[in-house]
Design a protein around this motif. Structure first.
Motif, PDB file in Angstrom:
ATOM      1  N   ARG A 140      12.259  -2.571  -1.951  1.00 19.67           N
ATOM      2  CA  ARG A 140      11.257  -1.502  -2.034  1.00 19.67           C
ATOM      3  C   ARG A 140      11.121  -0.752  -0.709  1.00 19.67           C
ATOM      4  NH1 ARG A 140       7.568   0.398  -4.443  1.00 19.67           N
ATOM      5  NH2 ARG A 140       5.849  -0.975  -5.010  1.00 19.67           N
ATOM      6  N   GLY A 141      11.968  -1.099   0.287  1.00 16.63           N
ATOM      7  CA  GLY A 141      11.983  -0.361   1.539  1.00 16.63           C
ATOM      8  C   GLY A 141      11.064  -0.892   2.617  1.00 16.63           C
ATOM      9  N   CYS A 142      10.447  -2.061   2.404  1.00 16.46           N
ATOM     10  CA  CYS A 142       9.567  -2.620   3.422  1.00 16.46           C
ATOM     11  C   CYS A 142      10.380  -3.206   4.572  1.00 16.46           C
ATOM     12  CB  CYS A 142       8.678  -3.711   2.822  1.00 16.46           C
ATOM     13  SG  CYS A 142       7.479  -3.104   1.621  1.00 16.46           S
ATOM     14  N   THR A 143       9.872  -3.040   5.786  1.00 20.35           N
ATOM     15  CA  THR A 143      10.554  -3.575   6.967  1.00 20.35           C
ATOM     16  C   THR A 143       9.844  -4.796   7.542  1.00 20.35           C
ATOM     17  OG1 THR A 143       9.342  -2.020   8.381  1.00 20.35           O
ATOM     18  CG2 THR A 143      11.520  -1.336   7.587  1.00 20.35           C
ATOM     19  N   SER A 144       8.650  -5.108   7.036  1.00 20.74           N
ATOM     20  CA  SER A 144       7.934  -6.294   7.499  1.00 20.74           C
ATOM     21  C   SER A 144       7.064  -6.816   6.362  1.00 20.74           C
ATOM     22  CB  SER A 144       7.072  -5.994   8.729  1.00 20.74           C
ATOM     23  OG  SER A 144       6.073  -5.037   8.423  1.00 20.74           O
ATOM     24  N   VAL A 145       6.599  -8.048   6.526  1.00 21.28           N
ATOM     25  CA  VAL A 145       5.808  -8.686   5.488  1.00 21.28           C
ATOM     26  C   VAL A 145       4.714  -9.519   6.145  1.00 21.28           C
ATOM     27  CG1 VAL A 145       7.471 -10.604   5.384  1.00 21.28           C
ATOM     28  CG2 VAL A 145       5.860 -10.259   3.494  1.00 21.28           C
ATOM     29  N   THR A 146       3.542  -9.557   5.519  1.00 16.46           N
ATOM     30  CA  THR A 146       2.438 -10.391   5.988  1.00 16.46           C
ATOM     31  C   THR A 146       1.920 -11.232   4.829  1.00 16.46           C
ATOM     32  OG1 THR A 146       0.765  -8.705   5.510  1.00 16.46           O
ATOM     33  CG2 THR A 146       1.735  -8.697   7.714  1.00 16.46           C
ATOM     34  N   LEU A 147       1.152 -12.249   5.176  1.00 17.24           N
ATOM     35  CA  LEU A 147       0.467 -13.057   4.164  1.00 17.24           C
ATOM     36  C   LEU A 147      -0.706 -13.767   4.825  1.00 17.24           C
ATOM     37  CD1 LEU A 147       1.292 -16.261   4.785  1.00 17.24           C
ATOM     38  CD2 LEU A 147       3.427 -15.555   3.727  1.00 17.24           C
ATOM     39  N   TYR A 148      -1.633 -14.227   3.994  1.00 16.45           N
ATOM     40  CA  TYR A 148      -2.774 -14.995   4.472  1.00 16.45           C
ATOM     41  C   TYR A 148      -2.651 -16.430   3.976  1.00 16.45           C
ATOM     42  CZ  TYR A 148      -5.200 -10.691   5.824  1.00 16.45           C
ATOM     43  OH  TYR A 148      -5.552  -9.504   6.419  1.00 16.45           O
TER      44      TYR A 148
ATOM     45  N   GLU B 118       0.848  -1.186   0.000  1.00 10.93           N
ATOM     46  CA  GLU B 118       0.000   0.000   0.000  1.00 10.93           C
ATOM     47  C   GLU B 118       0.886   1.239   0.000  1.00 10.93           C
ATOM     48  OE1 GLU B 118      -3.091   0.173  -0.409  1.00 10.93           O
ATOM     49  OE2 GLU B 118      -3.990  -1.738   0.215  1.00 10.93           O
ATOM     50  N   PRO B 119       0.499   2.290  -0.742  1.00 10.20           N
ATOM     51  CA  PRO B 119       1.325   3.496  -0.812  1.00 10.20           C
ATOM     52  C   PRO B 119       1.655   4.040   0.579  1.00 10.20           C
ATOM     53  CG  PRO B 119      -0.428   3.596  -2.447  1.00 10.20           C
ATOM     54  CD  PRO B 119      -0.703   2.383  -1.604  1.00 10.20           C
ATOM     55  N   GLY B 120       2.943   4.247   0.823  1.00  6.49           N
ATOM     56  CA  GLY B 120       3.387   4.813   2.085  1.00  6.49           C
ATOM     57  C   GLY B 120       3.516   3.826   3.227  1.00  6.49           C
ATOM     58  N   SER B 121       3.166   2.564   2.995  1.00  2.00           N
ATOM     59  CA  SER B 121       3.216   1.582   4.080  1.00  2.00           C
ATOM     60  C   SER B 121       4.617   0.983   4.205  1.00  2.00           C
ATOM     61  CB  SER B 121       2.212   0.460   3.827  1.00  2.00           C
ATOM     62  OG  SER B 121       2.351  -0.565   4.807  1.00  2.00           O
ATOM     63  N   PRO B 122       5.097   0.776   5.436  1.00  2.00           N
ATOM     64  CA  PRO B 122       6.392   0.121   5.618  1.00  2.00           C
ATOM     65  C   PRO B 122       6.289  -1.397   5.556  1.00  2.00           C
ATOM     66  CG  PRO B 122       5.511   0.725   7.752  1.00  2.00           C
ATOM     67  CD  PRO B 122       4.533   1.250   6.715  1.00  2.00           C
ATOM     68  N   SER B 123       5.066  -1.909   5.431  1.00  4.32           N
ATOM     69  CA  SER B 123       4.849  -3.354   5.402  1.00  4.32           C
ATOM     70  C   SER B 123       4.336  -3.778   4.035  1.00  4.32           C
ATOM     71  CB  SER B 123       3.835  -3.766   6.475  1.00  4.32           C
ATOM     72  OG  SER B 123       3.632  -5.173   6.470  1.00  4.32           O
TER      73      SER B 123
END
Length: 324
Positions: free
Chosen positions: A285-293, A248-253
């Motif tokens: 892309r600069g993300c510091t965390s990741v989620t999944l379902y 999502e735009p601006g999200s760190p995750s």
């Protein structure tokens, strides 16, 4: 005052704001949105209907109904007054017998209502999460080396003045016999939809995605073709797997939106290789965390994710109406 259910005209800005204020208040308190992405896409396309739950002129809840599914929520400030039970009673009075309803976050009040109105838990969806800031586990580094996942990069010009650096292709994944490349809108669409339908043939939401659904997602502000990685058989060029990322735009995750591997390519470690490639893309892309379902009963997938450092985050439960 009695509780009423109305179909709001969401094309009216003030009415839409009333509907969205309920969802926003619930998200702030519960820590997750009351309506999932599929519900919102169905609402936008007209496949499902919004409902505003009110007492007098005050909105106390909101719902999305249609396609045999229900998502609904009571605003936190109005919980504990029986509004949820009365709203569900009215909805079920005219709903199909096989109605399903999601409880996002497995809310205790949802379990109470499910028991009262004979709704049995039918599916459990786990949201798992992991940090991307810590060092990659040694086993993951070994696997990345084995599949030669050091990304080659290129500059893709997306218009007269818009450019973005994206990983277009890695070196051959030696043991899986695959090459990983970025999705090409307008080129890979039909082939991906066909593979996705095959991989998720038994999945009620993911397996039913159409070209129109794919096109709709490509208009979302989070869509980036560089975040949609495809694995092709090195010998034939056929599409045999994919991992789709969502930021999502601006999200760190970031989110591992979906991972799929052709049944004939199973057992090569391709799914794990795709996950590692996706996680590396999220880092880039600069993300510091990741989620999944993931479906809770999908033990092999759950075990794979846990081996890569994913842990439990939230639980969603889908209830199904029992026969009378």
């Amino acid at each position: 005052m009695s509780l009423t259910l109305t179909v709001p005209d969401l094309s009216d800005a003030a009415t839409r704001a009333r509907f969205e204020s309920v969802a926003a208040a619930a998200t702030a308190v519960d820590g997750h949105p009351p309506f999932n992405e599929q519900a919102m896409l169905d609402l936008a396309s007209g496949r499902r209907t919004p409902l505003l739950i009110s007492v007098g002129d005050e909105p106390v809840g909101a719902a999305i109904l249609g396609q045999g599914e229900l998502d609904f929520v009571i605003a936190p400030a109005h919980r504990g007054h029986g509004h949820g039970g009365e709203a569900l009673r009215q909805i079920l009075a005219d709903a199909p017998d096989q109605l399903t309803a999601w409880s996002h976050g497995d809310h205790p009040a949802a379990r109470v209502l499910a028991n009262r109105y004979r709704l049995a838990a039918a599916r459990t969806l786990l949201q798992l999460g992991a940090s991307l800031t810590r060092e990659i586990p040694p086993a993951a580094r070994v696997l990345a080396n084995r599949y030669r996942l050091a990304a080659a990069r290129t500059l893709l010009q997306l218009g007269a003045s818009l450019t973005r650096e994206i990983p277009v292709e890695t070196a051959p994944a030696a043991h899986s016999g695959a090459r990983i490349s970025a999705f090409r809108p307008g080129v890979d669409d039909e082939e991906w939809v066909a593979l996705n339908a095959l991989v998720f043939a038994s999945h009620p939401e993911q397996g039913s995605l159409t070209l129109a659904d794919l096109a709709a997602r490509q208009t979302e502000p989070w869509f980036d073709p560089g975040d949609f990685l495809l694995a092709r058989d090195e010998a034939t060029g056929a599409l045999i797997g994919y991992t789709w990322l969502k930021i999502e735009p601006g999200s760190p995750s970031g989110e591992i939106y979906v991972v799929g591997v052709h049944p004939d390519a199973a057992g090569r470690g391709l799914g794990r290789a795709l996950l590692l490639a996706g996680m590396e893309r999220l880092r880039d892309r600069g993300c510091t965390s990741v989620t999944l379902y993931v479906e809770a009963h999908n033990t092999p997938a759950v075990n794979l994710y846990r081996s890569l450092g994913f842990t439990d985050h939230t639980v969603d439960v889908q209830y199904r109406r029992l026969p009378s």
